[in-house]
Design a protein around this motif. Structure first.
Motif, PDB file in Angstrom:
ATOM      1  N   THR A 121      -2.546   1.286  -7.174  1.00 32.80           N
ATOM      2  CA  THR A 121      -3.444   0.543  -8.049  1.00 32.80           C
ATOM      3  C   THR A 121      -4.850   1.138  -7.894  1.00 32.80           C
ATOM      4  OG1 THR A 121      -4.040  -1.066  -6.354  1.00 32.80           O
ATOM      5  CG2 THR A 121      -2.087  -1.557  -7.709  1.00 32.80           C
ATOM      6  N   ALA A 122      -5.760   0.693  -8.732  1.00 35.71           N
ATOM      7  CA  ALA A 122      -7.138   1.171  -8.632  1.00 35.71           C
ATOM      8  C   ALA A 122      -7.729   0.804  -7.274  1.00 35.71           C
ATOM      9  CB  ALA A 122      -7.980   0.580  -9.757  1.00 35.71           C
ATOM     10  N   GLY A 123      -7.472  -0.429  -6.813  1.00 37.97           N
ATOM     11  CA  GLY A 123      -7.998  -0.866  -5.528  1.00 37.97           C
ATOM     12  C   GLY A 123      -7.458  -0.038  -4.375  1.00 37.97           C
TER      13      GLY A 123
ATOM     14  N   MET B 238       0.846  -1.192   0.000  1.00 41.33           N
ATOM     15  CA  MET B 238       0.000   0.000   0.000  1.00 41.33           C
ATOM     16  C   MET B 238       0.884   1.245   0.000  1.00 41.33           C
ATOM     17  SD  MET B 238      -2.989   1.550   0.187  1.00 41.33           S
ATOM     18  CE  MET B 238      -4.169   0.299   0.684  1.00 41.33           C
ATOM     19  N   SER B 239       0.596   2.203  -0.828  1.00 42.07           N
ATOM     20  CA  SER B 239       1.349   3.441  -0.890  1.00 42.07           C
ATOM     21  C   SER B 239       1.184   4.237   0.392  1.00 42.07           C
ATOM     22  CB  SER B 239       0.865   4.277  -2.080  1.00 42.07           C
ATOM     23  OG  SER B 239       1.370   5.592  -2.001  1.00 42.07           O
ATOM     24  N   ARG B 240       2.199   5.051   0.733  1.00 42.21           N
ATOM     25  CA  ARG B 240       2.090   5.948   1.875  1.00 42.21           C
ATOM     26  C   ARG B 240       1.303   7.198   1.513  1.00 42.21           C
ATOM     27  NH1 ARG B 240       8.040   7.121   3.259  1.00 42.21           N
ATOM     28  NH2 ARG B 240       8.269   6.662   1.040  1.00 42.21           N
ATOM     29  N   PHE B 241       0.964   7.367   0.265  1.00 43.35           N
ATOM     30  CA  PHE B 241       0.165   8.511  -0.162  1.00 43.35           C
ATOM     31  C   PHE B 241      -1.214   8.437   0.483  1.00 43.35           C
ATOM     32  CE2 PHE B 241      -2.567  10.929  -2.979  1.00 43.35           C
ATOM     33  CZ  PHE B 241      -1.769  11.998  -3.368  1.00 43.35           C
ATOM     34  N   ALA B 242      -1.740   9.578   0.885  1.00 42.88           N
ATOM     35  CA  ALA B 242      -3.072   9.624   1.484  1.00 42.88           C
ATOM     36  C   ALA B 242      -3.842  10.797   0.897  1.00 42.88           C
ATOM     37  CB  ALA B 242      -2.977   9.753   2.997  1.00 42.88           C
ATOM     38  N   PHE B 243      -5.128  10.631   0.734  1.00 40.69           N
ATOM     39  CA  PHE B 243      -5.978  11.696   0.212  1.00 40.69           C
ATOM     40  C   PHE B 243      -6.579  12.512   1.345  1.00 40.69           C
ATOM     41  CE2 PHE B 243      -6.791   9.026  -3.752  1.00 40.69           C
ATOM     42  CZ  PHE B 243      -5.976   9.818  -4.530  1.00 40.69           C
ATOM     43  N   ALA B 244      -6.667  13.806   1.120  1.00 38.95           N
ATOM     44  CA  ALA B 244      -7.457  14.704   1.948  1.00 38.95           C
ATOM     45  C   ALA B 244      -8.685  15.089   1.127  1.00 38.95           C
ATOM     46  CB  ALA B 244      -6.636  15.938   2.317  1.00 38.95           C
ATOM     47  N   PRO B 245      -9.657  15.783   1.729  1.00 38.31           N
ATOM     48  CA  PRO B 245     -10.838  16.201   0.956  1.00 38.31           C
ATOM     49  C   PRO B 245     -10.524  17.294  -0.059  1.00 38.31           C
ATOM     50  CG  PRO B 245     -11.360  16.045   3.289  1.00 38.31           C
ATOM     51  CD  PRO B 245      -9.875  15.963   3.172  1.00 38.31           C
ATOM     52  N   SER B 246      -9.310  17.315  -0.571  1.00 38.57           N
ATOM     53  CA  SER B 246      -8.908  18.297  -1.582  1.00 38.57           C
ATOM     54  C   SER B 246      -8.301  17.579  -2.779  1.00 38.57           C
ATOM     55  CB  SER B 246      -7.894  19.284  -0.987  1.00 38.57           C
ATOM     56  OG  SER B 246      -6.759  18.582  -0.478  1.00 38.57           O
ATOM     57  N   ALA B 247      -8.820  16.388  -3.072  1.00 39.30           N
ATOM     58  CA  ALA B 247      -8.281  15.555  -4.147  1.00 39.30           C
ATOM     59  C   ALA B 247      -9.238  15.505  -5.325  1.00 39.30           C
ATOM     60  CB  ALA B 247      -8.018  14.137  -3.631  1.00 39.30           C
ATOM     61  N   ALA B 248      -8.678  15.271  -6.506  1.00 35.09           N
ATOM     62  CA  ALA B 248      -9.478  15.127  -7.717  1.00 35.09           C
ATOM     63  C   ALA B 248      -8.910  13.987  -8.550  1.00 35.09           C
ATOM     64  CB  ALA B 248      -9.478  16.415  -8.536  1.00 35.09           C
TER      65      ALA B 248
ATOM     66  N   GLY C  95      -9.530   2.632  -1.919  1.00 34.97           N
ATOM     67  CA  GLY C  95      -9.415   2.568  -0.469  1.00 34.97           C
ATOM     68  C   GLY C  95      -9.036   3.915   0.127  1.00 34.97           C
ATOM     69  N   LEU C  96      -8.127   4.635  -0.542  1.00 33.76           N
ATOM     70  CA  LEU C  96      -7.735   5.964  -0.075  1.00 33.76           C
ATOM     71  C   LEU C  96      -8.898   6.941  -0.165  1.00 33.76           C
ATOM     72  CD1 LEU C  96      -4.229   6.197  -1.789  1.00 33.76           C
ATOM     73  CD2 LEU C  96      -4.665   5.962   0.657  1.00 33.76           C
ATOM     74  N   VAL C  97      -9.686   6.817  -1.233  1.00 34.95           N
ATOM     75  CA  VAL C  97     -10.854   7.684  -1.385  1.00 34.95           C
ATOM     76  C   VAL C  97     -11.865   7.396  -0.274  1.00 34.95           C
ATOM     77  CG1 VAL C  97     -12.845   8.203  -2.854  1.00 34.95           C
ATOM     78  CG2 VAL C  97     -10.569   8.025  -3.858  1.00 34.95           C
ATOM     79  N   GLY C  98     -12.021   6.121   0.064  1.00 33.05           N
ATOM     80  CA  GLY C  98     -12.920   5.763   1.151  1.00 33.05           C
ATOM     81  C   GLY C  98     -12.476   6.376   2.465  1.00 33.05           C
ATOM     82  N   GLY C  99     -11.167   6.377   2.705  1.00 34.74           N
ATOM     83  CA  GLY C  99     -10.645   7.008   3.912  1.00 34.74           C
ATOM     84  C   GLY C  99     -10.877   8.501   3.902  1.00 34.74           C
ATOM     85  N   CYS C 100     -10.746   9.095   2.725  1.00 33.58           N
ATOM     86  CA  CYS C 100     -11.001  10.526   2.581  1.00 33.58           C
ATOM     87  C   CYS C 100     -12.457  10.846   2.886  1.00 33.58           C
ATOM     88  CB  CYS C 100     -10.638  10.965   1.169  1.00 33.58           C
ATOM     89  SG  CYS C 100     -11.102  12.654   0.772  1.00 33.58           S
ATOM     90  N   LEU C 101     -13.371  10.013   2.404  1.00 33.68           N
ATOM     91  CA  LEU C 101     -14.800  10.222   2.653  1.00 33.68           C
ATOM     92  C   LEU C 101     -15.110  10.131   4.139  1.00 33.68           C
ATOM     93  CD1 LEU C 101     -17.676  10.621   1.676  1.00 33.68           C
ATOM     94  CD2 LEU C 101     -17.809   8.157   1.224  1.00 33.68           C
TER      95      LEU C 101
END
Length: 200
Positions: free
Chosen positions: A174-176, A1-11, A180-186
């Motif tokens: 990956t897409a998966g 899993m990447s260490r990258f994480a989404f905040a609510p400022s992603a597109a 998962g990162l988007v779900g965490g952002c939500l």
């Protein structure tokens, strides 16, 4: 899993998923990349995050076609009209941002940066075609514009396998993993809206 994480400022920026491009043979099956991109788009829309659809198009008189002989040859003339537009499977919505480009990258000569900044976007997930041309060119420009990036490896494709696997300039997911990162952002956004978290 990447260490990258989404905040609510992603597109999500989907590059060139249009009929004039998808019919060209690629490293991965275009249908597979398209299917994963559809799943990504659905996840971002469900999270209330922007989906940017990038198309390449030129005027019918060919006046804005690039004439640079130092690069790989592209279209020599205006492609047939029936090859323009996005496939029906992409299910374009009124909330999607449509950007029309005329070069490899999507920042030059377009309103992409303006539309992202007005929506408070600081992070971009890239998918689409082609990895070493439009995707990478836009990614490098995004870095110069101070955006954080991730490239969704199984949702991008190229006509050259070496170029596809060599070129990317940010976190690789990956897409998966991205979904998962988007779900965490939500979840983070819901906590923020409920007043549980205020650090974003």
């Amino acid at each position: 899993m990447s260490r990258f994480a989404f905040a609510p400022s992603a597109a999500l920026v989907l590059k060139n998923l249009q009929k004039s491009v998808l019919h060209v043979p690629a490293v991965t099956v275009s249908g597979e990349s398209l299917a994963k991109s559809l799943t990504l788009a659905a996840a971002f829309r469900s999270a209330g995050l922007p989906v940017v659809l990038v198309e390449v198009a030129w005027s019918p008189d060919n006046g804005d076609l690039l004439q640079d002989l130092s690069v790989l040859p592209g279209f020599a003339h205006f492609p047939p009209l029936d090859l323009y537009g996005f496939p029906a499977q992409l299910r374009v919505t009124d909330n999607d941002v449509i950007i029309t480009k005329r070069r490899w990258g999507t920042f030059a000569g377009t309103e992409l940066d303006l539309k992202l900044r007005r929506r408070g976007i600081k992070q971009i997930a890239f998918a689409g075609t082609y990895t070493s041309i439009g995707v990478e060119s836009t990614g490098r420009s995004a870095w110069e514009h101070n955006y954080q990036m991730t490239f969704v490896s199984d949702s991008t494709t190229d006509t050259d396998s070496d170029a596809h696997y060599f070129t990317r300039t940010g976190w690789i997911t990956t897409a998966g993993e991205t979904i998962g990162l988007v779900g965490g952002c939500l979840a983070l956004r819901r906590r923020h809206d409920a007043g549980i978290y205020s650090g974003v």
